[in-house]
Design a protein around this motif. Structure first.
Motif, PDB file in Angstrom:
ATOM      1  N   PHE A   1       1.003  -1.494  -0.074  1.00 10.47           N
ATOM      2  CA  PHE A   1      -0.338  -0.002  -0.137  1.00 10.47           C
ATOM      3  C   PHE A   1       0.930   1.342   0.276  1.00 10.47           C
ATOM      4  O   PHE A   1       2.403   1.196   0.083  1.00 10.47           O
TER       5      PHE A   1
ATOM      6  N   THR B   1      -3.365   4.584  -0.590  1.00  7.77           N
ATOM      7  CA  THR B   1      -4.229   4.022  -0.277  1.00  7.77           C
ATOM      8  C   THR B   1      -5.547   4.314   1.399  1.00  7.77           C
ATOM      9  O   THR B   1      -4.871   5.698   1.566  1.00  7.77           O
TER      10      THR B   1
ATOM     11  N   THR C   1      -7.841  -0.075   5.907  1.00 12.35           N
ATOM     12  CA  THR C   1      -7.406  -0.802   4.652  1.00 12.35           C
ATOM     13  C   THR C   1      -7.772  -1.339   3.987  1.00 12.35           C
ATOM     14  O   THR C   1      -8.015  -3.294   4.138  1.00 12.35           O
TER      15      THR C   1
ATOM     16  N   THR D   1      -8.405  -2.641  -3.319  1.00 17.89           N
ATOM     17  CA  THR D   1      -7.928  -0.362  -2.705  1.00 17.89           C
ATOM     18  C   THR D   1      -7.143  -0.062  -4.148  1.00 17.89           C
ATOM     19  O   THR D   1      -6.167  -1.037  -4.341  1.00 17.89           O
ATOM     20  N   VAL D   2      -6.713   0.937  -3.730  1.00 20.51           N
ATOM     21  CA  VAL D   2      -5.782   1.846  -4.760  1.00 20.51           C
ATOM     22  C   VAL D   2      -4.218   1.405  -4.087  1.00 20.51           C
ATOM     23  O   VAL D   2      -3.917   1.732  -2.370  1.00 20.51           O
ATOM     24  N   MET D   3      -3.508   0.735  -5.236  1.00 27.28           N
ATOM     25  CA  MET D   3      -2.033   0.690  -4.053  1.00 27.28           C
ATOM     26  C   MET D   3      -1.078   1.132  -4.954  1.00 27.28           C
ATOM     27  O   MET D   3      -0.491   0.674  -6.235  1.00 27.28           O
TER      28      MET D   3
ATOM     29  N   GLN E   1       4.061  -5.482  -4.668  1.00 27.99           N
ATOM     30  CA  GLN E   1       2.987  -5.699  -5.207  1.00 27.99           C
ATOM     31  C   GLN E   1       3.047  -6.224  -6.447  1.00 27.99           C
ATOM     32  O   GLN E   1       2.021  -7.424  -7.141  1.00 27.99           O
TER      33      GLN E   1
END
Ligand code: AKB
Length: 316
Positions: free
Chosen positions: A122, A126, A131, A135-137, A148
């Protein structure tokens, strides 16, 4: 065929305790420990050991043949803080070692694979509290980028080639047996050692920096549980969020003070502060709890009691 396990990176913080636990469960000769260097006396005495570089495909392949390995746990990695000092090396180690085992699994030489991811996947964009799994990473460290990317490749190898790879996004792991090395969450281990040895500690993170953490016993439990779960229960093939507790340096110091009243903490934030600032404060791990029954046992107080008890016995 009976279960035969290879642990790569067996001498590190998590690898040491994972090896000992898996040997308790499966018998010492069913678990082969390997690392680039030898580990603690306890680990070296506990069963078979092979010196191996996690980036050396041929050597790993040979060990798998020699011991008729069925499962591999790849625990070797360069963590967040060291990774920022040696970005190219971190990328090379973290990615080459993962591709080695993914490809061995694709070729049918490994039946099941564990690879750890991290909350480092993250980044600053994020959501910080609770969290979610998806989600946004946008990680900002080389370590986070490698984890990632690794998650994407794990999912790809599972979908495309049927590789049975399982993964957890570890928070900071706290333990007394083997010290961590090169992580941003390491302060939460160092603080217990310093509290017992010299009664004070200077934190390299600011007092209000809240990060997700977990006691080693819970981390080992989760790792073995996800590997033992029926394949249909593992619905996330990138990596599962996993949580137990979150706290700040100020909060952990307050709990330590309950056990060691003279303990003093001071703060001197360094290059690890921006790394910590880019990570979540707390994690929503509902998917792990629903899919394969994850439950943590240790909170901050119970962990501190256990850490200080074991370290006190070790130092006296
Ligand atoms: C680190 O601090 O780099 C690790 C992690 C959170 O993955 N402990």
């Amino acid at each position: 065929m009976s279960k035969r396990i290879l642990i790569i990176g067996a001498c590190g913080q998590i690898g040491t305790e994972l090896t000992l636990k898996l040997r308790d469960i499966n018998g010492k000769n069913a678990v082969i420990a390997s690392d680039i260097r030898e580990g603690s006396k306890e680990l070296m005495k506990s069963g078979p050991f092979e010196l191996v570089n996690a980036m050396d495909y041929d050597s790993i392949s040979k060990i798998i043949d020699t011991y008729t390995i069925t499962e591999v746990y790849l625990m070797a990695a360069m963590l967040s803080a060291t990774g920022e000092q040696f970005p190219a090396k971190a990328w090379e180690l973290n990615m080459t070692s993962l591709f080695n085992v993914l490809n061995l699994a694709k070729e049918g030489k490994i039946k099941k694979l564990f690879w750890p991811s991290s909350i480092a996947v993250f980044g600053p964009t994020t959501p910080k509290e609770n969290t979610p799994q998806e989600t946004v990473m946008e990680p900002t460290t080389v370590y986070g980028i490698s984890k990632q990317t690794g998650e994407r490749w794990c999912e790809y190898y599972h979908k495309k080639y049927g590789v049975d790879v399982r993964s957890i996004r570890y928070p900071g792991i706290i333990s007394w047996k083997t010290k961590p090395g090169g992580g941003t969450t390491d302060y939460a281990v160092e603080i217990y050692h310093s509290a017992l040895l010299i009664g004070k500690y200077t934190s390299f993170l600011k007092k209000e920096t809240k990060l997700p953490m977990m006691y080693m016993d819970d981390a080992i439990e989760a790792t073995i549980a996800i590997m033992n779960a029926a394949p249909e229960k593992i619905k996330v093939r990138s990596s599962y969020n996993l949580a137990a507790m979150s706290f700040t340096p100020e909060e952990i110091a307050k709990v330590i003070k309950k056990f060691i009243p003279e303990f003093e903490i001071s703060y001197n934030a360094d290059f690890r502060q921006p790394i910590a600032d880019s990570w979540p404060s707390s994690i929503d791990d509902i998917r792990a709890r629903e899919d394969w029954g994850w439950q943590h046992k240790f909170d901050l107080v119970k962990m501190s009691e256990n850490m200080l008890h074991n370290l006190h016995a070790k130092y006296n």
